[in-house]
Design an enzyme around this catalytic site. Structure first.
Site, PDB file in Angstrom:
ATOM      1  N   SER A  99     -35.699  19.530  15.202  1.00  0.00           N
ATOM      2  CA  SER A  99     -34.948  20.513  14.436  1.00  0.00           C
ATOM      3  C   SER A  99     -33.489  20.464  14.870  1.00  0.00           C
ATOM      4  CB  SER A  99     -35.518  21.916  14.657  1.00  0.00           C
ATOM      5  OG  SER A  99     -34.836  22.873  13.862  1.00  0.00           O
ATOM      6  N   HIS A 103     -22.904  23.382  13.456  1.00  0.00           N
ATOM      7  CA  HIS A 103     -21.889  24.360  13.085  1.00  0.00           C
ATOM      8  C   HIS A 103     -20.510  23.714  13.277  1.00  0.00           C
ATOM      9  CE1 HIS A 103     -24.646  27.733  12.645  1.00  0.00           C
ATOM     10  NE2 HIS A 103     -25.209  27.408  13.783  1.00  0.00           N
ATOM     11  N   HIS A 113     -28.651  22.255   8.333  1.00  0.00           N
ATOM     12  CA  HIS A 113     -29.886  22.354   9.116  1.00  0.00           C
ATOM     13  C   HIS A 113     -30.863  21.299   8.618  1.00  0.00           C
ATOM     14  CE1 HIS A 113     -34.124  23.758   8.659  1.00  0.00           C
ATOM     15  NE2 HIS A 113     -34.026  23.908   9.960  1.00  0.00           N
ATOM     16  N   ASN A 115     -35.050  19.845   9.618  1.00  0.00           N
ATOM     17  CA  ASN A 115     -36.244  19.966  10.445  1.00  0.00           C
ATOM     18  C   ASN A 115     -37.336  19.080   9.871  1.00  0.00           C
ATOM     19  OD1 ASN A 115     -39.090  21.680  10.437  1.00  0.00           O
ATOM     20  ND2 ASN A 115     -38.118  21.584  12.436  1.00  0.00           N
ATOM     21  N   ARG A 117     -41.513  18.208  11.032  1.00  0.00           N
ATOM     22  CA  ARG A 117     -42.515  18.652  11.995  1.00  0.00           C
ATOM     23  C   ARG A 117     -43.915  18.215  11.566  1.00  0.00           C
ATOM     24  NH1 ARG A 117     -40.505  22.852   8.988  1.00  0.00           N
ATOM     25  NH2 ARG A 117     -42.019  23.957   7.682  1.00  0.00           N
ATOM     26  N   HIS A 152     -27.330  17.091  -3.720  1.00  0.00           N
ATOM     27  CA  HIS A 152     -28.616  17.178  -4.412  1.00  0.00           C
ATOM     28  C   HIS A 152     -29.028  15.841  -5.024  1.00  0.00           C
ATOM     29  CE1 HIS A 152     -29.924  21.368  -4.104  1.00  0.00           C
ATOM     30  NE2 HIS A 152     -28.644  21.654  -3.993  1.00  0.00           N
ATOM     31  N   HIS A 182     -32.535  40.951   1.396  1.00  0.00           N
ATOM     32  CA  HIS A 182     -31.792  42.190   1.657  1.00  0.00           C
ATOM     33  C   HIS A 182     -30.318  42.059   1.295  1.00  0.00           C
ATOM     34  CE1 HIS A 182     -31.238  39.779   5.303  1.00  0.00           C
ATOM     35  NE2 HIS A 182     -30.162  40.495   5.587  1.00  0.00           N
ATOM     36  N   GLY A 266     -42.390  29.505  23.471  1.00  0.00           N
ATOM     37  CA  GLY A 266     -41.497  28.383  23.672  1.00  0.00           C
ATOM     38  C   GLY A 266     -40.284  28.795  24.492  1.00  0.00           C
ATOM     39  N   ARG A 267     -39.442  27.834  24.815  1.00  0.00           N
ATOM     40  CA  ARG A 267     -38.259  28.120  25.624  1.00  0.00           C
ATOM     41  C   ARG A 267     -37.209  28.827  24.767  1.00  0.00           C
ATOM     42  NH1 ARG A 267     -33.477  25.166  27.074  1.00  0.00           N
ATOM     43  NH2 ARG A 267     -32.750  25.723  29.169  1.00  0.00           N
TER      44      ARG A 267
END
Length: 309
Positions: A99, A103, A113, A115, A117, A152, A182, A266-267
């Site tokens: 992952s 920035h 971002h 990821n 898995r 895209h 929200h 996890g850490r």
């Protein structure tokens, strides 16, 4: 959800690919940054497994970047992994992935971002149940339509060998997942998101993971090259820091990876390395009508067909 014996699932091959992917991405970003280097930090998890976090800070390109590899296992699935799979409650598990979050310093270069898995559950007395997940998305502060359309188009090209329906399906999933209900807005301009992928069989699903992981930098770096030298000042910096707050809100409230990492013990430092180094919140702030900042809200922070006519 598919069942598979160990004879058809090569966990070692997935782990080797993920570790190599982390190394390749960090080496490329160090070259792109030209100033700072990633600091490696290996960690162990008391319940089983561990990983390596690689973090770059105060660079010429990246104000902060993190690329983490994890391979953890345990005797019982975390609650976040069984909400949609109640039949796996009580199963032991093995999870591995890479992952990353970048920035950038320049507000004209988007945050991004990625990821990928792999998850295997081993129910008592049953066969292993496995699936892949992942994706990538783009979070600009001062977006350019040409950049978003190119992003895209490249994403669609990555998905194309796996079926014409893959890009629109996973693009829509991304729009729905990276959403702040929200706030009534998407986190950024989307990309692709997928989970529970196993219907193609192990080899084809693994190939799709590799296509996503290998294709990510070729999708992101052209935008970086075009925007990294764009002049910026206090106004752009203030808006970047304000919008980073939305990124923090999503990661701490909704992100599945964050929730899974915390629930699986996890850490913490590695789980939260995705957060930006600096961020501001302003009470009930609104952009000036007709401004570039207002255009982000009106034209970009909603699902759109970027590749339509």
């Amino acid at each position: 959800m598919s069942e598979a014996t160990d004879g058809t699932v090569d966990r070692g091959a997935v782990k080797a690919y993920l570790q190599g992917l982390q190394k390749r991405i960090t080496a490329t970003l160090e070259q792109q940054d030209g100033k700072a280097r990633f600091r490696g930090d290996r960690w162990d998890r008391p319940e089983g497994g561990g990983g390596e976090s690689r973090v770059l800070e105060d660079g010429a390109l990246l104000e902060k970047g993190g690329v983490g590899f994890s391979h953890v296992m345990g005797p019982r699935m975390p609650a976040s992994a069984t909400q949609a799979r109640p039949e796996l409650a009580g199963a032991s598990f093995e999870a591995m992935g890479v992952s990353l979050v970048f920035h950038p310093l320049n507000p004209y270069v988007p945050t991004t971002h990625m990821n990928v898995r792999f998850f295997v559950a081993d129910p008592p007395g049953g066969k292993p149940v496995w699936w892949f997940g992942g994706g990538f998305d783009l979070t600009p502060y001062y977006p350019f339509e040409d950049d978003v359309r190119e992003w895209h188009a490249a994403t669609r090209s990555i998905c194309a060998p796996f079926g014409a329906d893959v890009y629109p399906r996973y693009k829509d999933w991304c729009d729905r997942y990276f959403n702040l209900p929200h706030r009534g807005e998407t986190r950024g301009v989307g990309g692709l998101f997928y989970d529970d992928l196993n219907e193609w069989g192990f080899e084809r699903c693994f190939a799709f993971m590799r296509a996503v992981g290998d294709g990510f930098l070729g999708t992101y770096l052209p935008i970086v090259e075009r925007r990294r030298d764009t002049p910026w000042g206090e106004r752009e910096r203030d808006f970047q820091l304000y919008r980073r707050g939305r990124y923090v809100e999503f990661n701490l409230v909704y992100d599945r990876g964050t929730i899974f990492g915390l629930q699986s013990n996890g850490r913490t430092e590695s789980i939260l390395m995705s957060l930006p180094p600096l961020v501001t919140w302003k009470y009930d702030w609104k952009p000036e009508p007709g401004s570039p900042e207002a255009r982000l809200y009106s034209d970009f922070l909603r699902p759109r067909d970027w590749l339509g006519a």
